[in-house]
Motif scaffolding. Structure first.
Motif, PDB file in Angstrom:
ATOM      1  N   MET A  34      -0.009  -5.295   5.586  1.00 16.84           N
ATOM      2  CA  MET A  34       0.916  -4.249   6.002  1.00 16.84           C
ATOM      3  C   MET A  34       2.165  -4.221   5.122  1.00 16.84           C
ATOM      4  SD  MET A  34      -0.473  -2.504   8.434  1.00 16.84           S
ATOM      5  CE  MET A  34      -2.002  -2.724   7.516  1.00 16.84           C
ATOM      6  N   ALA A  35       2.637  -5.392   4.722  1.00 16.53           N
ATOM      7  CA  ALA A  35       3.801  -5.443   3.843  1.00 16.53           C
ATOM      8  C   ALA A  35       3.467  -4.850   2.471  1.00 16.53           C
ATOM      9  CB  ALA A  35       4.288  -6.884   3.687  1.00 16.53           C
ATOM     10  N   LEU A  36       2.258  -5.128   1.966  1.00 16.97           N
ATOM     11  CA  LEU A  36       1.825  -4.537   0.695  1.00 16.97           C
ATOM     12  C   LEU A  36       1.714  -3.028   0.805  1.00 16.97           C
ATOM     13  CD1 LEU A  36      -0.929  -7.045  -0.502  1.00 16.97           C
ATOM     14  CD2 LEU A  36       1.271  -6.612  -1.584  1.00 16.97           C
ATOM     15  N   LYS A  37       1.143  -2.567   1.919  1.00 17.66           N
ATOM     16  CA  LYS A  37       1.035  -1.119   2.122  1.00 17.66           C
ATOM     17  C   LYS A  37       2.420  -0.481   2.160  1.00 17.66           C
ATOM     18  CE  LYS A  37      -0.588   2.428   5.307  1.00 17.66           C
ATOM     19  NZ  LYS A  37      -0.885   2.745   6.718  1.00 17.66           N
ATOM     20  N   CYS A  38       3.342  -1.114   2.876  1.00 15.31           N
ATOM     21  CA  CYS A  38       4.716  -0.625   2.952  1.00 15.31           C
ATOM     22  C   CYS A  38       5.323  -0.523   1.556  1.00 15.31           C
ATOM     23  CB  CYS A  38       5.534  -1.556   3.836  1.00 15.31           C
ATOM     24  SG  CYS A  38       7.302  -1.221   3.872  1.00 15.31           S
ATOM     25  N   LEU A 126      -4.848  -0.977  -8.018  1.00 12.97           N
ATOM     26  CA  LEU A 126      -5.612  -1.067  -6.776  1.00 12.97           C
ATOM     27  C   LEU A 126      -4.872  -0.398  -5.615  1.00 12.97           C
ATOM     28  CD1 LEU A 126      -6.974  -4.713  -7.034  1.00 12.97           C
ATOM     29  CD2 LEU A 126      -8.373  -2.650  -6.857  1.00 12.97           C
ATOM     30  N   ALA A 127      -3.772   0.283  -5.925  1.00 11.69           N
ATOM     31  CA  ALA A 127      -2.968   0.896  -4.869  1.00 11.69           C
ATOM     32  C   ALA A 127      -3.762   1.881  -4.003  1.00 11.69           C
ATOM     33  CB  ALA A 127      -1.743   1.576  -5.471  1.00 11.69           C
ATOM     34  N   PRO A 128      -4.585   2.782  -4.577  1.00 13.52           N
ATOM     35  CA  PRO A 128      -5.340   3.698  -3.715  1.00 13.52           C
ATOM     36  C   PRO A 128      -6.323   2.987  -2.792  1.00 13.52           C
ATOM     37  CG  PRO A 128      -5.249   4.546  -5.951  1.00 13.52           C
ATOM     38  CD  PRO A 128      -4.742   3.140  -6.001  1.00 13.52           C
ATOM     39  N   MET A 129      -6.917   1.893  -3.278  1.00  7.22           N
ATOM     40  CA  MET A 129      -7.833   1.116  -2.435  1.00  7.22           C
ATOM     41  C   MET A 129      -7.065   0.425  -1.306  1.00  7.22           C
ATOM     42  SD  MET A 129     -11.099   0.486  -2.335  1.00  7.22           S
ATOM     43  CE  MET A 129     -12.308  -0.631  -1.648  1.00  7.22           C
ATOM     44  N   LEU A 130      -5.905  -0.097  -1.620  1.00 10.56           N
ATOM     45  CA  LEU A 130      -5.063  -0.731  -0.605  1.00 10.56           C
ATOM     46  C   LEU A 130      -4.671   0.260   0.485  1.00 10.56           C
ATOM     47  CD1 LEU A 130      -3.210  -3.204   0.250  1.00 10.56           C
ATOM     48  CD2 LEU A 130      -1.422  -2.031  -1.024  1.00 10.56           C
ATOM     49  N   ILE A 131      -4.270   1.457   0.060  1.00  6.96           N
ATOM     50  CA  ILE A 131      -3.873   2.492   1.027  1.00  6.96           C
ATOM     51  C   ILE A 131      -5.059   2.887   1.904  1.00  6.96           C
ATOM     52  CG2 ILE A 131      -3.145   4.899   1.238  1.00  6.96           C
ATOM     53  CD1 ILE A 131      -0.869   3.021   0.581  1.00  6.96           C
ATOM     54  N   MET A 132      -6.241   3.017   1.314  1.00 12.85           N
ATOM     55  CA  MET A 132      -7.418   3.404   2.094  1.00 12.85           C
ATOM     56  C   MET A 132      -7.793   2.331   3.110  1.00 12.85           C
ATOM     57  SD  MET A 132     -11.354   4.238   0.908  1.00 12.85           S
ATOM     58  CE  MET A 132     -11.851   2.510   0.912  1.00 12.85           C
ATOM     59  N   GLU A 133      -7.893   1.089   2.662  1.00 13.08           N
ATOM     60  CA  GLU A 133      -8.363   0.033   3.561  1.00 13.08           C
ATOM     61  C   GLU A 133      -7.379  -0.250   4.695  1.00 13.08           C
ATOM     62  OE1 GLU A 133     -11.210  -1.018   3.803  1.00 13.08           O
ATOM     63  OE2 GLU A 133     -12.155  -0.669   1.862  1.00 13.08           O
ATOM     64  N   ASN A 134      -6.124   0.132   4.507  1.00 14.65           N
ATOM     65  CA  ASN A 134      -5.129  -0.086   5.553  1.00 14.65           C
ATOM     66  C   ASN A 134      -4.766   1.192   6.303  1.00 14.65           C
ATOM     67  OD1 ASN A 134      -4.111  -3.057   5.398  1.00 14.65           O
ATOM     68  ND2 ASN A 134      -4.296  -2.425   3.276  1.00 14.65           N
ATOM     69  N   ASN A 135      -5.568   2.224   6.106  1.00 12.92           N
ATOM     70  CA  ASN A 135      -5.403   3.450   6.871  1.00 12.92           C
ATOM     71  C   ASN A 135      -6.044   3.276   8.251  1.00 12.92           C
ATOM     72  OD1 ASN A 135      -6.579   6.231   7.791  1.00 12.92           O
ATOM     73  ND2 ASN A 135      -5.005   6.744   6.294  1.00 12.92           N
ATOM     74  N   PRO A 136      -5.467   3.847   9.311  1.00 11.80           N
ATOM     75  CA  PRO A 136      -6.054   3.697  10.649  1.00 11.80           C
ATOM     76  C   PRO A 136      -7.526   4.094  10.732  1.00 11.80           C
ATOM     77  CG  PRO A 136      -3.849   4.597  10.829  1.00 11.80           C
ATOM     78  CD  PRO A 136      -4.161   4.535   9.351  1.00 11.80           C
TER      79      PRO A 136
END
Length: 368
Positions: A34-38, A126-136
């Motif tokens: 969550m901190a990485l996503k933030c 890897l930012a788009p992958m991070l955003i996807m995997e941490n999406n609700p």
């Protein structure tokens, strides 16, 4: 005797404390995600990498885009965790103020530039992958995993939304999220492949079809490195409709379970792990029909699970297998034995596996 017992008790307590600490770490690992996503959503890596030198907390807060009232005290607490995780650096200046900087890890969290005529958005991130995997959409199914184990049926994601790729066809926002994530990982993987074993894979190959190729980045990189190759990017029509134009690449829409376009070599990258064995064999048989009986080959770019492996990405491969359990009915990461079984059933009696410094390995399979 009392001294011996005391020493044993102290050792037991120390081991118990270590065990307890380990469980706390696993329990709260989601805080790192969550901190990485933030950080990615606030564009903190971009801010720090683009600045000429370290930045103070107030400078970073002021640089956050679309932030009418940034909160430095809140930002400090997120940065403190990410500094501890070595995503960013922190050094105290002569006046006692802390200065933050980027690291090699934070380079992997930069936003991709928007593609233009002068820029192919080829940044390695890897930012788009991070955003996807941490999406609700992707996180919620994990909460239903125990229910799925108890009751069976459809995977939690599919129980809620239907097949992932059907859902993408109906939901443009989800489709964009998925395509961006797949494109960024494809770019990373193909560049590793081309630098490590590109000549061995593609020398003598006149045409390549990438089955489930998304928006075409993977096959476009192949054609860019080997301009003599005719590239075909094959995926569902709603995916192809968002694909950019690449020199030497033809986009073809269709259903891979019905037919695969013909080519000297068929590539499937991170596709077969989405499906159960029966559908995989069906797809692989279509791939076999698409290539020449002599000289043709299948190139699978996918995870080969080694449960006790000590490789750089082996642990992530096992985690990905559980991820597939939550998201795709029948989907899974496979061991070499399981891959061999699929290939035998589909008419590929011969194969080789090449390990590369990436999450996936390369499986080359031949019809004779």
């Amino acid at each position: 005797m009392a001294a011996v017992k005391g020493a044993i008790l102290a050792a037991d307590n120390e081991a118990s404390f270590q065990d307890q600490a380990e469980i706390w770490k696993y329990m709260l690992n989601f805080g790192d995600s969550m901190a990485l996503k933030c950080a990615v959503e606030l564009k903190l890596p971009d801010i720090l990498h683009s600045h000429d030198g370290p930045m103070t907390l107030s400078q970073i807060a002021a640089a956050i885009p679309n932030a009418p009232s940034p909160q430095p005290s809140h930002l400090f607490r997120v940065l403190r965790l990410l500094v501890r995780r070595k995503i960013f650096t922190a050094e105290e200046g002569d006046d006692g103020e802390t200065f933050y900087g980027p690291t090699n890890l934070s380079k992997w969290l930069l936003h991709e530039p928007t593609p233009t005529a002068d820029n192919d958005a080829s940044i390695m991130t890897l930012a788009p992958m991070l955003i996807m995997e941490n999406n609700p959409w992707f996180l919620d199914p994990w909460h239903k995993l125990s229910e799925f184990i108890r009751e069976g049926g459809m995977a939690p994601f599919e129980k809620e939304h239907g097949y992932m790729f059907d859902f993408a066809g109906k939901n443009p926002l989800f489709n964009k999220l998925l395509n961006n994530a797949m494109a960024c990982t494809a770019r990373i993987t193909i560049r590793t492949i081309l630098s490590r074993c590109g000549d061995a894979l593609f020398s003598g190959v006149g045409s390549v079809v990438d089955v489930g190729g998304g928006t075409g980045n993977f096959v476009s990189e192949i054609v860019k490195s080997y301009p003599h190759i005719k590239g075909i990017n094959f995926d569902r029509s709603h995916v192809i409709s968002t694909a950019p134009t690449y020199p030497g690449v033809t986009h073809v829409g269709g259903d891979m379970f019905q037919e695969v376009p013909s080519a000297d070599a068929v590539v499937t990258k991170w596709v077969l792990h989405d499906w159960g064995d029966e559908l995989c064999v069906k797809l692989l048989k279509n791939c076999r029909k698409a290539i020449p009986e002599k000289g043709g080959k299948l190139i699978i770019v996918d995870i080969v699970v080694e449960a006790d492996g000590k490789g750089l990405f082996d642990d992530t491969g096992v985690v990905f297998d559980v991820l597939m359990l939550a998201h795709n009915t029948g989907g899974k990461e496979r061991t070499e034995k399981e891959w061999k079984s699929l290939l035998d059933q589909a008419g590929f009696p011969r194969y080789t596996i090449t390990k590369i410094p990436a999450l996936q390995s390369i499986i080359e399979a031949y019809p004779n």
